[in-house]
Design a protein around this motif. Structure first.
Motif, mmCIF file in Angstrom:
data_model
loop_
_atom_site.group_PDB
_atom_site.id
_atom_site.type_symbol
_atom_site.label_atom_id
_atom_site.label_comp_id
_atom_site.label_asym_id
_atom_site.label_seq_id
_atom_site.Cartn_x
_atom_site.Cartn_y
_atom_site.Cartn_z
ATOM 1 N N LYS A 63 -6.651 4.300 -0.500
ATOM 2 C CA LYS A 63 -5.670 5.246 -1.038
ATOM 3 C C LYS A 63 -6.106 5.825 -2.383
ATOM 4 O O LYS A 63 -5.934 7.010 -2.657
ATOM 5 C CB LYS A 63 -4.301 4.566 -1.171
ATOM 6 N N PRO B 182 0.811 -1.229 0.000
ATOM 7 C CA PRO B 182 0.000 0.000 0.000
ATOM 8 C C PRO B 182 0.842 1.276 0.000
ATOM 9 O O PRO B 182 0.534 2.219 -0.739
ATOM 10 C CB PRO B 182 -0.836 -0.140 1.268
ATOM 11 N N ASN C 93 -5.017 -6.169 1.593
ATOM 12 C CA ASN C 93 -4.256 -5.240 0.755
ATOM 13 C C ASN C 93 -5.187 -4.488 -0.203
ATOM 14 O O ASN C 93 -5.031 -3.276 -0.426
ATOM 15 C CB ASN C 93 -3.200 -6.022 -0.031
ATOM 16 N N LYS D 132 -6.872 -1.658 1.569
ATOM 17 C CA LYS D 132 -5.974 -0.526 1.796
ATOM 18 C C LYS D 132 -5.751 0.268 0.509
ATOM 19 O O LYS D 132 -5.639 1.498 0.534
ATOM 20 C CB LYS D 132 -4.643 -1.031 2.344
ATOM 21 N N LEU D 133 -5.700 -0.431 -0.625
ATOM 22 C CA LEU D 133 -5.517 0.250 -1.905
ATOM 23 C C LEU D 133 -6.725 1.110 -2.254
ATOM 24 O O LEU D 133 -6.585 2.224 -2.773
ATOM 25 C CB LEU D 133 -5.256 -0.778 -3.008
#
Length: 590
Positions: free
Chosen positions: A473, A429, A466, A469-470
């Motif tokens: 973002k 990330p 993951n 989290k991406l």
């Protein structure tokens, strides 16, 4: 003490304790004996002296666990027996316990004796304590003589000159004792003894003892003497340290026993603090370098982990020059060491040194070493590097770090070790945020998707996290276009575990993708999997539907979701039925 906790006036605490100690079960007796301090507080000082201490003397042959508790509690009994003037009453039971075979009991008795002995007046010291010390020091059993070594430094400052002379003589005898255990204990106490002895007697008595023990035939004694060197370096004059301590330490750096060399390596920083800065640079640095190229891997490791602290303790002007000129050649060799354990340690050492070297030197001197380590054949070495890359973030910045190591990171994303793959996932990330959305889609998205179909469950699970989290973002709009369609294709994978991973992604991502994406893209895939031939997939459909209820448009609940759940409730598999029923019960009211 609250009223509810007070014993009944008719209850004799000593009778309760006595009855408890008559039980056959050791653990029950231990429970009783742990109440000694509380009972002594209830009895008062006079009854503790007249009733409890005689009782304690009667139970000193009990099981080791029981008398260990007695030894521990007696150290805090001085106030309970009436203060320092009665402290001598505690010496007999503790003296006995200081002679027993069990190491733990003997050690605890000695520690408690040190506390009790320190409470004695100067007069009582000579009347009660010194005779006890001399009995222990002259006893035929080595266990007693070992315990005796602990009290010299406490007694010595508070007795008269004739008694001091006798104590110095007695201590010398223990240094010459036939038992290596006794000599080892004397060696460990020599430094503390030297701190309380008059200067002239340090040279007359302590130094000869030191020189004798430093050359002892037993490696255990020599190992102990490393710490004694630290204590003596704080007492002796600089020229005496040069003449006496350094030759011993140089010998120890080449000692035939690896334990001695390891002890020296582990205490390098303490030695540095004990001597002058000039000695650190001249004498200790040479010893340090000798240990870094030791034949034993454990010794090399013990020395390597001290490099940062050693250099950090130097004055600012010398830190980087000493590190670069005196240590880097050894660090470069250790990075390519034959031992996997050494290389794994060096991964952490190199990363830690970046905080001293700064951005420019880290890129110039340390990054090439990290490239070597991160490509090492040993997975533990690769893992230690990739798991701790964040140490470099504040030094060179994650942007520069990512660019420098990006090819290696991409390669490690498919590493043969699942722990390494897991570590790369954890770093992804931050890497993605630095490199940007466009770069991610071009270079990294396929890697992240690959983790969702990894053969190891822990990696697949981390891959799902993951993705969450991406999305946080890059945003839900990006996820709908770039990630969610790819994830939904997993529902057609021949391997049912990967179809389940598709459901896990829906569970994790629905709340971040919005109602429209969940309803129009995710839901059809989930409903398709409700017809899956594998029961595990079908009951996970029920669990998923229950979790995404809040993120679905109301129009599809009755039209699509409830019929699918009704069908699952009639499934032939009991687990599917149960999870479907649970989901139906959680359906929002119309």
């Amino acid at each position: 003490m609250s009223a509810s906790n007070k014993p009944d006036d008719s209850t004799n605490p000593m009778e309760v304790l006595t009855e408890g100690m008559k039980k056959d079960d050791v653990h029950l007796r231990l429970i009783s004996i742990r109440k000694l301090s509380s009972i002594a507080l209830i009895l008062g000082a006079e009854r503790t002296r007249s009733e409890m201490l005689p009782f304690i003397k009667q139970i000193l042959l009990d099981a080791d666990m029981v008398i260990l508790s007695v030894a521990e509690q007696l150290g805090n009994f001085t106030s309970l027996v009436g203060g320092p003037e009665f402290a001598n009453l505690l010496l007999p039971p503790l003296e006995f316990l200081a002679t027993v075979k069990d190491d733990a009991v003997r050690y605890q008795a000695a520690q408690s004796l040190r506390i009790v002995v320190a409470k004695h007046s100067a007069q009582d010291m000579e009347i009660y304590v010194v005779p006890m010390l001399q009995r222990l020091a002259s006893d035929v059993f080595f266990t007693s003589r070992t315990s005796a070594c602990c009290f010299f430094s406490i007694c010595y400052p508070r007795v008269t000159p004739p008694v001091k002379a006798k104590l110095r003589t007695d201590f010398r005898k223990l240094c010459l004792d036939e038992s290596p255990v006794v000599r080892g204990k004397a060696a460990s106490e020599l430094g503390e003894f030297a701190k309380v002895i008059e200067t002239e007697f340090v040279r007359l008595d302590v130094i000869p003892d030191f020189l004798m023990l430093a050359q002892d035939d037993t490696d255990t004694v020599r190992s102990i003497m490393v710490k004694t060197c630290i204590s003596l370096a704080q007492v002796l004059l600089p020229e005496e340290v040069t003449l006496l301590v350094w030759p011993t330490l140089r010998d120890y750096s080449r000692d035939t026993c690896w334990r001695v060399r390891l002890m020296l390596a582990q205490n390098l920083v303490d030695l540095q603090k004990a001597v002058s800065p000039i000695m650190s640079l001249v004498e200790l640095l040479s010893i340090f370098q000798t240990l870094l190229k030791d034949t034993d891997a454990g010794v090399r490791i013990g020395a390597a982990v001290k490099i940062k602290h050693f250099c950090g303790n130097l004055d600012k002007a010398n830190q980087v020059p000493i590190l670069v000129n005196c240590f880097m050649p050894f660090i470069q060799n250790l990075v390519s060491d034959t031992s996997a354990e050494v290389k794994a340690t060096m991964a952490l050492v190199v990363l830690a040194l970046s905080q001293l070297m700064g951005s420019t030197l880290t890129m110039e001197k340390l990054m090439p070493l990290l490239h070597i380590l991160v490509k090492d054949t040993c997975p533990e070495v690769r893992l230690d590097v990739i798991s701790n890359l964040n140490w470099l973030d504040d030094v060179i910045g994650i942007q520069q770090l990512s660019v420098s190591l990006l090819p290696v990171i991409i390669e490690l994303a498919e590493d043969s070790s699942w722990q390494v793959r897991l570590a790369v996932i954890d770093y992804m990330p931050n890497l993605a945020a630095v490199m940007g959305q466009e770069f991610f889609d071009q270079k990294l998205r396929c890697l992240c998707m690959g983790w969702l179909t990894d053969r190891v469950y822990a990696v697949r699970e981390a891959g799902v996290i993951n993705m969450r989290k991406l999305i946080l973002k890059f945003g839900a709009s990006w996820a709908t276009k770039s990630i969610i369609p790819l994830i939904m294709t997993m529902s057609c994978n021949d391997i049912y575990l990967y179809r389940m991973t598709c459901l896990f992604c829906v569970n994790e991502l629905a709340m971040f993708c919005g109602m429209d994406t969940t309803t129009n893209i995710m839901l059809p895939t989930v409903l398709l999997l409700s017809e899956d031939p594998i029961a595990n997939v079908r009951f996970n459909v029920a669990k998923t539907l229950k979790k995404i209820f809040p993120f679905l448009e109301a129009s599809v609940m009755d039209a699509k979701v409830k019929p699918a759940l009704d069908k699952l409730r009639a499934d032939e598999d009991v687990d599917v039925q149960n999870f479907a029923a649970d989901a139906i019960a959680a359906l929002p009211a119309a």
